[in-house]
Design a protein around this motif. Structure first.
Motif, PDB file in Angstrom:
ATOM      1  N   LYS A   1      65.947  98.112  78.164  1.00  0.00           N
ATOM      2  CA  LYS A   1      66.779  99.257  77.754  1.00  0.00           C
ATOM      3  C   LYS A   1      67.060 100.233  78.766  1.00  0.00           C
TER       4      LYS A   1
ATOM      5  N   ASN B   1      76.618 102.589  75.249  1.00  0.00           N
ATOM      6  CA  ASN B   1      75.752 101.698  75.781  1.00  0.00           C
ATOM      7  C   ASN B   1      76.297 100.485  75.772  1.00  0.00           C
TER       8      ASN B   1
ATOM      9  N   THR C   1      71.041 101.214  79.539  1.00  0.00           N
ATOM     10  CA  THR C   1      71.275 102.365  78.940  1.00  0.00           C
ATOM     11  C   THR C   1      71.070 103.551  79.988  1.00  0.00           C
TER      12      THR C   1
ATOM     13  N   PRO D   1      69.303  94.207  71.197  1.00  0.00           N
ATOM     14  CA  PRO D   1      68.825  93.542  72.221  1.00  0.00           C
ATOM     15  C   PRO D   1      67.697  92.858  71.825  1.00  0.00           C
TER      16      PRO D   1
ATOM     17  N   SER E   1      76.267 104.702  71.165  1.00  0.00           N
ATOM     18  CA  SER E   1      75.820 103.271  70.864  1.00  0.00           C
ATOM     19  C   SER E   1      77.207 102.269  70.461  1.00  0.00           C
TER      20      SER E   1
ATOM     21  N   ASP F   1      69.184  89.377  78.581  1.00  0.00           N
ATOM     22  CA  ASP F   1      68.904  89.286  77.030  1.00  0.00           C
ATOM     23  C   ASP F   1      68.844  87.688  76.655  1.00  0.00           C
TER      24      ASP F   1
END
Length: 386
Positions: A256, A275, A260, A300, A2, A26
């Protein structure tokens, strides 16, 4: 993983554009979920009671209309998520070719969503894709696409790429996302008094029930006074399975997966990379796109929405927990102090109280008194007048 490594070195310069699209997604999801939260907070359901023999039913008398902006914002976010995949593939093909695609080649570039390996191989052979070297069977980019296909999952209808493709096909060709007000759970305060609820709480499952005027949410013995907590939600219908999924859960899971899993796989062949951050500010220009990424937020929109809802509940709970204590400030002082805290601060204090530490309670009350004192003599922190 992350955290950024070497300014997201795994993402080549020709793919930096996708971080801007992800940021736009987002922001759009955030807008949609804020509208949904505001709609839910206003109490969209008008409830009533209907007696029948020895039972009494809680029924829906009216449902506030869903703002038309919600399904359109949802459709925009999902369409841009699919665009992020398509743009990434297009840029990767051009990079591997070392030249721009021709007008004849460009329409052949797309991310398929196939239910069987045979379908994927047929897609690969179609539209003269074999004339484009990176799309020849066996090439690394082809194998990356293959790994992302719905057929790789036993239940292919619920694979993220399949779900995303069905949502966006609907949005592009027929209508915005199918969204509706539903109920996610009904919690009776005293379930042992013969209460029957339409839907039992099932955290995290994304379940909900349909609502129409006259829908029965709960049934209790006639004459019993039961307090019921009804949780309306906004859900999205998957066009290919007709399943209704809570909007925040659907949007969060698809965002996601694209950010990712899908994009890293298309670019590197694997998802085990740093990520990409969703919270990049694209309202201003950046001279150094990679440096801008390092300053972007990692939470997010769906997770931020969950935190906002938890904080809203916690703000009311903090007042109710602290106000009855003999040495607590007045309720209006408590409300003003809690309003001065941001969501993370409110949740942190609720977490400390939930741990049951006396020292935490003492410290939190001290904070409230300090806040009251800082407001001056016109805002007493005494317990009177609650």
């Amino acid at each position: 993983m992350s955290h950024p490594d070497a300014a997201y070195a795994w993402l080549p310069d020709h793919q930096l554009h996708v971080t801007h699209t992800l940021a736009h997604v987002d922001h759009t999801i955030d807008q949609a979920l804020r509208l949904i939260h505001a709609y839910s907070e206003q109490g969209p359901l008008t409830l009533g009671e209907v007696a029948e023999d020895d039972r009494s039913h809680m029924v829906v008398k009216a449902i506030a209309p869903l703002p038309a902006a919600i399904p359109r914002l949802v459709a925009d976010a999902l369409t841009q998520l699919r665009a992020a995949l398509e743009h990434t593939l297009y840029a990767e093909v051009e990079s591997l070719l070392g030249r721009p695609l021709t007008k004849e080649e460009a329409p052949r570039i797309e991310v398929p969503a196939t239910a069987t390996e045979r379908d994927f191989d047929q897609w690969l052979r179609g539209r003269r894709r074999a004339d484009i070297p990176p799309l020849v069977a066996g090439e690394p980019l082809v194998e990356r696409l293959r790994r992302l296909q719905p057929f790789q999952q036993t239940d292919s209808d619920n694979h993220p790429l399949r779900v995303l493709a069905m949502h966006t096909n609907l949005a592009k060709h027929r209508m915005p996302a199918l969204a509706a007000t539903r109920v996610g759970a009904v919690y009776p305060d005293t379930p042992d008094k013969g209460v029957e609820v339409a839907i039992a709480p099932d955290p995290g499952a994304g379940r909900s029930i349909a609502l129409t005027e006259g829908s029965v949410l709960a049934t209790v013995p006639r004459g019993e006074r039961i307090f019921l907590n009804v949780f309306p939600t906004v859900a999205l219908q998957r066009p290919h399975t007709d399943a209704w999924i809570v909007a925040a859960a659907e949007l969060g899971a698809l965002e996601k997966w694209v950010r990712t899993v899908a994009i890293p796989t298309l670019v590197t062949g694997a998802a085990d990379v740093s990520n990409l951050p969703p919270q990049l500010d694209i309202t201003t220009g950046h001279n150094d796109a990679r440096q801008a990424l390092l300053g972007a937020g990692h939470i997010p929109a769906a997770d931020r929405a969950t935190a906002r809802i938890s904080a809203a509940v916690s703000r009311a709970s903090l007042v109710d927990l602290l106000a009855p204590l003999p040495d607590s400030p007045r309720r209006d002082v408590l409300r003003a102090w809690i309003a001065s805290l941001d969501d993370a601060q409110v949740l942190e204090r609720m977490h400390r109280l939930a741990a049951g530490q006396v020292v935490a309670l003492v410290g939190i009350l001290a904070e409230a008194h300090q806040f009251a004192a800082a407001q001056g003599p016109g805002s007493p922190s005494t317990a009177g007048g609650r």
